[in-house]
Design a protein around this motif. Structure first.
Motif, short mmCIF file in Angstrom:
data_model
loop_
_atom_site.label_atom_id
_atom_site.label_comp_id
_atom_site.label_asym_id
_atom_site.label_seq_id
_atom_site.Cartn_x
_atom_site.Cartn_y
_atom_site.Cartn_z
N ILE A 187 0.43 -1.33 0.62
CA ILE A 187 -0.10 0.17 -0.23
C ILE A 187 0.86 1.24 -0.03
O ILE A 187 0.57 1.98 -0.10
CB ILE A 187 -1.33 0.04 1.43
N LEU A 188 2.04 1.69 0.96
CA LEU A 188 3.05 2.34 0.89
C LEU A 188 3.16 2.80 -0.62
O LEU A 188 3.51 4.19 -0.34
CB LEU A 188 3.94 2.30 1.92
N PRO A 189 3.93 2.27 -1.31
CA PRO A 189 4.04 1.95 -2.39
C PRO A 189 3.14 3.23 -3.49
O PRO A 189 3.14 4.10 -4.46
CB PRO A 189 4.67 1.35 -3.12
N ILE A 190 1.43 2.41 -3.20
CA ILE A 190 0.76 3.18 -4.33
C ILE A 190 0.27 4.65 -3.77
O ILE A 190 0.23 5.50 -4.08
CB ILE A 190 -0.34 2.19 -3.88
N VAL A 191 0.33 5.03 -2.22
CA VAL A 191 0.47 6.00 -1.38
C VAL A 191 1.52 7.19 -1.83
O VAL A 191 0.67 7.98 -0.68
CB VAL A 191 -0.27 6.50 -0.35
N ALA A 192 2.90 6.61 -2.40
CA ALA A 192 3.75 7.38 -2.53
C ALA A 192 3.56 8.82 -3.03
O ALA A 192 4.12 9.63 -1.99
CB ALA A 192 4.83 7.06 -3.21
N PRO A 193 2.87 8.83 -3.61
CA PRO A 193 2.72 10.14 -4.63
C PRO A 193 2.28 11.09 -3.20
O PRO A 193 2.46 12.47 -2.78
CB PRO A 193 1.74 10.45 -5.45
N MET A 194 1.08 10.89 -2.42
CA MET A 194 0.80 11.32 -1.45
C MET A 194 1.80 12.06 -0.07
O MET A 194 1.59 13.29 0.44
CB MET A 194 -0.61 10.82 -1.02
N LEU A 195 2.35 10.93 0.23
CA LEU A 195 3.58 11.22 1.32
C LEU A 195 4.14 11.95 0.70
O LEU A 195 4.45 12.86 2.11
CB LEU A 195 3.95 10.23 1.18
N ILE A 196 4.73 12.27 -0.74
CA ILE A 196 5.55 13.12 -1.26
C ILE A 196 5.58 14.38 -1.23
O ILE A 196 5.66 15.77 -1.05
CB ILE A 196 6.45 12.79 -2.73
N THR A 197 3.46 14.79 -1.34
CA THR A 197 3.53 16.32 -1.23
C THR A 197 3.10 16.49 0.67
O THR A 197 3.56 17.67 0.73
CB THR A 197 1.35 15.65 -1.88
N ALA A 198 2.20 15.44 1.18
CA ALA A 198 2.97 15.88 2.68
C ALA A 198 3.99 15.97 3.44
O ALA A 198 4.45 17.32 3.63
CB ALA A 198 2.71 14.70 2.82
N VAL A 199 5.16 14.93 2.81
CA VAL A 199 7.09 16.44 3.08
C VAL A 199 6.38 17.32 2.53
O VAL A 199 7.40 17.90 2.71
CB VAL A 199 7.65 15.20 2.36
N VAL A 200 6.91 17.51 1.31
CA VAL A 200 6.97 19.32 1.13
C VAL A 200 5.72 19.98 1.51
O VAL A 200 6.50 21.17 1.72
CB VAL A 200 6.40 19.52 -1.16
N LEU A 201 4.88 20.00 2.48
CA LEU A 201 4.44 20.78 2.89
C LEU A 201 4.72 20.98 3.98
O LEU A 201 4.44 21.96 4.70
CB LEU A 201 2.33 20.75 2.68
N LEU A 202 4.80 19.62 4.87
CA LEU A 202 5.91 19.83 5.88
C LEU A 202 6.70 20.71 5.76
O LEU A 202 7.43 21.38 7.17
CB LEU A 202 5.68 18.61 6.83
N GLY A 203 7.63 20.76 4.85
CA GLY A 203 9.23 21.61 4.62
C GLY A 203 8.83 22.27 4.67
O GLY A 203 9.82 23.09 5.46
N ILE A 204 8.10 22.96 4.05
CA ILE A 204 7.83 24.86 4.06
C ILE A 204 7.09 24.95 5.12
O ILE A 204 8.03 26.22 5.98
CB ILE A 204 6.34 24.76 3.46
N ALA A 205 6.64 23.94 6.11
CA ALA A 205 6.05 24.74 7.67
C ALA A 205 7.48 24.56 8.54
O ALA A 205 7.44 25.70 9.70
CB ALA A 205 4.72 23.34 8.09
N VAL A 206 8.15 23.51 8.68
CA VAL A 206 9.74 23.54 8.72
C VAL A 206 10.40 25.22 8.44
O VAL A 206 10.77 25.42 9.45
CB VAL A 206 10.47 22.60 8.54
#
Length: 298
Positions: free
Chosen positions: A212-231
């Motif tokens: 499942i994780l490889p399937i939702v990987a694009p969502m996780l990448i989007t989350a990392v980008v948004l969280l990185g901006i928050a950092v």
């Protein structure tokens, strides 16, 4: 149905008129972002103090910047905050999404409650968690009033642990965003895949980890980008929660830059710090932008 040449010409002109309507927005972006970034970089190579002056002094401000202990500590704090904040938000957010994906009763209530903190600003989050962590007002005081006089939870005034208070507050606010993104990805998984997983008897944790994780990987990448901006934008949370203290234990580059820009009257040094942060953001986003554009061009 046929169109006359006049109608076809008018139809062709509409996209051009739409782009013309966007010109003011593009001008604002260029003036408000690009020009100011170039100006900041230029000022970082000058000896500007209270007011900008155009006397080129090379990399002297950058040398002074990286010889300042407070700046180095703020970078260490940002690295620790960024790694733990992103990792914890991804972990908790995915767990919450996986739990909601099991068709639990009252899903709408849980989803709204977990996503609600993200609707708050970091200023509000910082003030709320300042009250919670205050030894004289918050959690420690409440537990002491129940009879546990030896209970201590005074991390917010402990220089070695105060940064973890900032991390806890940020995770509390942002894990709901990760939950919403991951839940959208999980809802897109083919139901037949889940049936095959159950038929094969694959443990649920292994199915999520390997399939499942490889399937939702694009969502996780989007989350990392948004969280990185928050950092990078963690200034308001730090100011509201600890104001960089105790001492400079929770200082971050954004607060360092704002303090030197408005309180200490050193525009050149503040601009050097802002330029370093800009280069860091570009270096972090460049691989992601390259991979995205490369995939879209294929």
């Amino acid at each position: 149905m046929t169109f006359s040449s006049g109608h076809r010409k008018g139809y062709r002109l509409r996209p051009n008129m739409a782009s013309v309507a966007l010109w003011p927005s593009w001008l604002i972006v260029l003036a408000g972002y690009l020009v100011t970034m170039i100006w900041t970089v230029l000022i970082s190579f000058t000896s500007s103090t209270l007011l900008p002056v155009m006397d080129f002094i090379g990399f002297a401000q950058y040398e002074r910047l990286f010889l300042t202990p407070r700046w180095l500590q703020s970078l260490n704090n940002l690295a620790l905050f960024g790694v733990l904040f992103i990792a914890a938000s991804l972990f908790l957010g995915y767990l919450m999404a996986a739990a909601l994906d099991r068709d639990v009763r009252g899903e709408a209530i849980f989803r709204s409650a977990w996503l609600y903190p993200y609707s708050l600003s970091f200023i509000v989050t910082g003030v709320v968690w300042q009250w919670i962590m205050n030894p004289q007002l918050g959690l420690q005081k409440a537990v002491n009033n129940l009879g546990w006089d030896q209970f201590r939870f005074d991390w917010i005034i402990d220089p070695d642990r105060a940064i973890y208070v900032v991390i806890i507050a940020a995770v509390w606010q942002s894990s709901g965003l990760v939950m919403a993104l991951c839940l959208a990805g999980l809802r897109g998984v083919d139901p037949d895949l889940w049936k095959a997983i159950r038929v094969d008897g694959i443990p649920l944790w292994r199915a999520h980890l390997s399939i499942i994780l490889p399937i939702v990987a694009p969502m996780l990448i989007t989350a990392v980008v948004l969280l990185g901006i928050a950092v990078v934008k963690s200034y308001d949370l730090v100011v509201a929660l600890t104001d960089g203290g105790p001492g400079t234990a929770t200082d971050v580059p954004a607060k360092f830059i704002m303090d030197y820009l408005f309180l200490r009257g050193n525009v050149g040094l503040a601009s050097a710090g802002a330029t370093v942060m800009l280069l860091g953001v570009i270096a972090g986003l460049a691989p992601w932008i390259y991979s995205t554009t490369r995939k879209s061009s294929k």
